[in-house]
Design a protein around this motif. Sequence first.
Motif, PDB file in Angstrom:
ATOM      1  N   LEU A  17     -29.507  45.103  59.411  1.00 11.21           N
ATOM      2  CA  LEU A  17     -30.899  45.187  59.850  1.00 11.21           C
ATOM      3  C   LEU A  17     -31.852  44.887  58.691  1.00 11.21           C
ATOM      4  CD1 LEU A  17     -32.869  45.847  62.132  1.00 11.21           C
ATOM      5  CD2 LEU A  17     -32.789  48.235  61.391  1.00 11.21           C
ATOM      6  N   ALA A  18     -31.542  45.424  57.518  1.00 11.17           N
ATOM      7  CA  ALA A  18     -32.384  45.159  56.341  1.00 11.17           C
ATOM      8  C   ALA A  18     -32.354  43.667  55.980  1.00 11.17           C
ATOM      9  CB  ALA A  18     -31.909  46.000  55.161  1.00 11.17           C
ATOM     10  N   THR A  19     -31.189  43.048  56.077  1.00 15.59           N
ATOM     11  CA  THR A  19     -31.081  41.616  55.796  1.00 15.59           C
ATOM     12  C   THR A  19     -31.888  40.803  56.800  1.00 15.59           C
ATOM     13  OG1 THR A  19     -28.883  41.936  54.868  1.00 15.59           O
ATOM     14  CG2 THR A  19     -29.466  39.701  55.511  1.00 15.59           C
ATOM     15  N   ALA A  20     -31.755  41.139  58.069  1.00 13.80           N
ATOM     16  CA  ALA A  20     -32.483  40.415  59.111  1.00 13.80           C
ATOM     17  C   ALA A  20     -33.997  40.580  58.935  1.00 13.80           C
ATOM     18  CB  ALA A  20     -32.055  40.907  60.491  1.00 13.80           C
ATOM     19  N   MET A  21     -34.444  41.778  58.629  1.00 18.36           N
ATOM     20  CA  MET A  21     -35.884  42.008  58.445  1.00 18.36           C
ATOM     21  C   MET A  21     -36.382  41.276  57.190  1.00 18.36           C
ATOM     22  SD  MET A  21     -36.712  43.551  61.108  1.00 18.36           S
ATOM     23  CE  MET A  21     -38.415  43.821  60.743  1.00 18.36           C
ATOM     24  N   GLY A  22     -35.546  41.250  56.152  1.00 17.15           N
ATOM     25  CA  GLY A  22     -35.926  40.514  54.949  1.00 17.15           C
ATOM     26  C   GLY A  22     -36.102  39.030  55.228  1.00 17.15           C
ATOM     27  N   LEU A  23     -35.197  38.455  55.986  1.00 21.02           N
ATOM     28  CA  LEU A  23     -35.325  37.040  56.359  1.00 21.02           C
ATOM     29  C   LEU A  23     -36.524  36.823  57.278  1.00 21.02           C
ATOM     30  CD1 LEU A  23     -31.593  36.078  56.922  1.00 21.02           C
ATOM     31  CD2 LEU A  23     -33.102  35.297  55.093  1.00 21.02           C
ATOM     32  N   PHE A  24     -36.748  37.781  58.178  1.00 21.06           N
ATOM     33  CA  PHE A  24     -37.885  37.681  59.102  1.00 21.06           C
ATOM     34  C   PHE A  24     -39.206  37.630  58.338  1.00 21.06           C
ATOM     35  CE2 PHE A  24     -41.005  39.765  61.953  1.00 21.06           C
ATOM     36  CZ  PHE A  24     -40.935  38.872  63.010  1.00 21.06           C
ATOM     37  N   ALA A  26     -39.321  36.822  54.810  1.00 21.16           N
ATOM     38  CA  ALA A  26     -39.257  35.831  53.724  1.00 21.16           C
ATOM     39  C   ALA A  26     -39.476  34.403  54.202  1.00 21.16           C
ATOM     40  CB  ALA A  26     -37.919  35.941  53.014  1.00 21.16           C
ATOM     41  N   ILE A  27     -38.936  34.051  55.361  1.00 21.42           N
ATOM     42  CA  ILE A  27     -39.048  32.659  55.816  1.00 21.42           C
ATOM     43  C   ILE A  27     -40.498  32.281  56.121  1.00 21.42           C
ATOM     44  CG2 ILE A  27     -38.366  31.057  57.647  1.00 21.42           C
ATOM     45  CD1 ILE A  27     -35.599  32.457  57.566  1.00 21.42           C
ATOM     46  N   PRO A  28     -41.252  33.053  56.907  1.00 21.82           N
ATOM     47  CA  PRO A  28     -42.669  32.700  57.090  1.00 21.82           C
ATOM     48  C   PRO A  28     -43.470  32.748  55.788  1.00 21.82           C
ATOM     49  CG  PRO A  28     -41.991  34.250  58.769  1.00 21.82           C
ATOM     50  CD  PRO A  28     -40.868  34.163  57.784  1.00 21.82           C
ATOM     51  N   ALA A  29     -43.092  33.680  54.893  1.00 27.81           N
ATOM     52  CA  ALA A  29     -43.792  33.750  53.604  1.00 27.81           C
ATOM     53  C   ALA A  29     -43.573  32.481  52.807  1.00 27.81           C
ATOM     54  CB  ALA A  29     -43.319  34.961  52.815  1.00 27.81           C
ATOM     55  N   LEU A  30     -42.383  31.904  52.885  1.00 31.67           N
ATOM     56  CA  LEU A  30     -42.093  30.658  52.182  1.00 31.67           C
ATOM     57  C   LEU A  30     -42.948  29.517  52.729  1.00 31.67           C
ATOM     58  CD1 LEU A  30     -40.307  29.129  50.140  1.00 31.67           C
ATOM     59  CD2 LEU A  30     -38.707  28.731  52.016  1.00 31.67           C
ATOM     60  N   PHE A  31     -43.056  29.427  54.057  1.00 32.68           N
ATOM     61  CA  PHE A  31     -43.911  28.385  54.650  1.00 32.68           C
ATOM     62  C   PHE A  31     -45.374  28.596  54.259  1.00 32.68           C
ATOM     63  CE2 PHE A  31     -40.304  27.958  57.646  1.00 32.68           C
ATOM     64  CZ  PHE A  31     -40.094  26.592  57.497  1.00 32.68           C
ATOM     65  N   GLY A  32     -45.820  29.845  54.274  1.00 32.00           N
ATOM     66  CA  GLY A  32     -47.196  30.135  53.871  1.00 32.00           C
ATOM     67  C   GLY A  32     -47.445  29.785  52.418  1.00 32.00           C
ATOM     68  N   TYR A  33     -46.490  30.094  51.559  1.00 29.37           N
ATOM     69  CA  TYR A  33     -46.610  29.772  50.136  1.00 29.37           C
ATOM     70  C   TYR A  33     -46.699  28.253  49.932  1.00 29.37           C
ATOM     71  CZ  TYR A  33     -45.307  29.275  45.230  1.00 29.37           C
ATOM     72  OH  TYR A  33     -45.274  28.928  43.919  1.00 29.37           O
ATOM     73  N   ASN A  34     -45.825  27.520  50.612  1.00 28.28           N
ATOM     74  CA  ASN A  34     -45.863  26.059  50.493  1.00 28.28           C
ATOM     75  C   ASN A  34     -47.190  25.494  51.000  1.00 28.28           C
ATOM     76  OD1 ASN A  34     -43.358  25.771  49.317  1.00 28.28           O
ATOM     77  ND2 ASN A  34     -42.291  25.589  51.269  1.00 28.28           N
ATOM     78  N   ARG A  35     -47.727  26.075  52.067  1.00 25.20           N
ATOM     79  CA  ARG A  35     -49.018  25.617  52.602  1.00 25.20           C
ATOM     80  C   ARG A  35     -50.128  25.887  51.582  1.00 25.20           C
ATOM     81  NH1 ARG A  35     -52.503  22.533  54.108  1.00 25.20           N
ATOM     82  NH2 ARG A  35     -54.170  23.264  55.432  1.00 25.20           N
ATOM     83  N   LEU A  36     -50.108  27.080  50.979  1.00 28.65           N
ATOM     84  CA  LEU A  36     -51.130  27.406  49.987  1.00 28.65           C
ATOM     85  C   LEU A  36     -51.038  26.495  48.765  1.00 28.65           C
ATOM     86  CD1 LEU A  36     -51.188  31.299  50.044  1.00 28.65           C
ATOM     87  CD2 LEU A  36     -52.982  29.748  50.808  1.00 28.65           C
ATOM     88  N   ILE A  37     -49.824  26.207  48.311  1.00 30.05           N
ATOM     89  CA  ILE A  37     -49.644  25.335  47.155  1.00 30.05           C
ATOM     90  C   ILE A  37     -50.151  23.936  47.474  1.00 30.05           C
ATOM     91  CG2 ILE A  37     -47.880  24.192  45.741  1.00 30.05           C
ATOM     92  CD1 ILE A  37     -48.510  27.034  44.908  1.00 30.05           C
ATOM     93  N   THR A  38     -49.830  23.433  48.671  1.00 33.69           N
ATOM     94  CA  THR A  38     -50.299  22.101  49.068  1.00 33.69           C
ATOM     95  C   THR A  38     -51.824  22.072  49.124  1.00 33.69           C
ATOM     96  OG1 THR A  38     -48.296  21.756  50.360  1.00 33.69           O
ATOM     97  CG2 THR A  38     -50.166  20.338  50.866  1.00 33.69           C
TER      98      THR A  38
END
Length: 76
Positions: A17-24, A26-38
Amino acid sequence: DSVNINAIAPGMAAALLATAMGLFVAIPALFGYNRLITRNKEVSADMRVFVDEFITRLAETHGESQFSEAAHQRGQ
């Protein structure tokens, strides 16, 4: 001496459950980070263009005023 699966299962379930929540998260955070950097790179490029144009205009204006002052001084 034997390990009971019922004793291990709650810990494994919590880890999954902790792994699944971490991915839940982390993945949108990665897209948000890439959008902010762009977006940051786009704004930075726009700023550089603005600064270059602004410096050019200042140089043109300053150059013209220097030229007109020199011509005015020669005329006196």
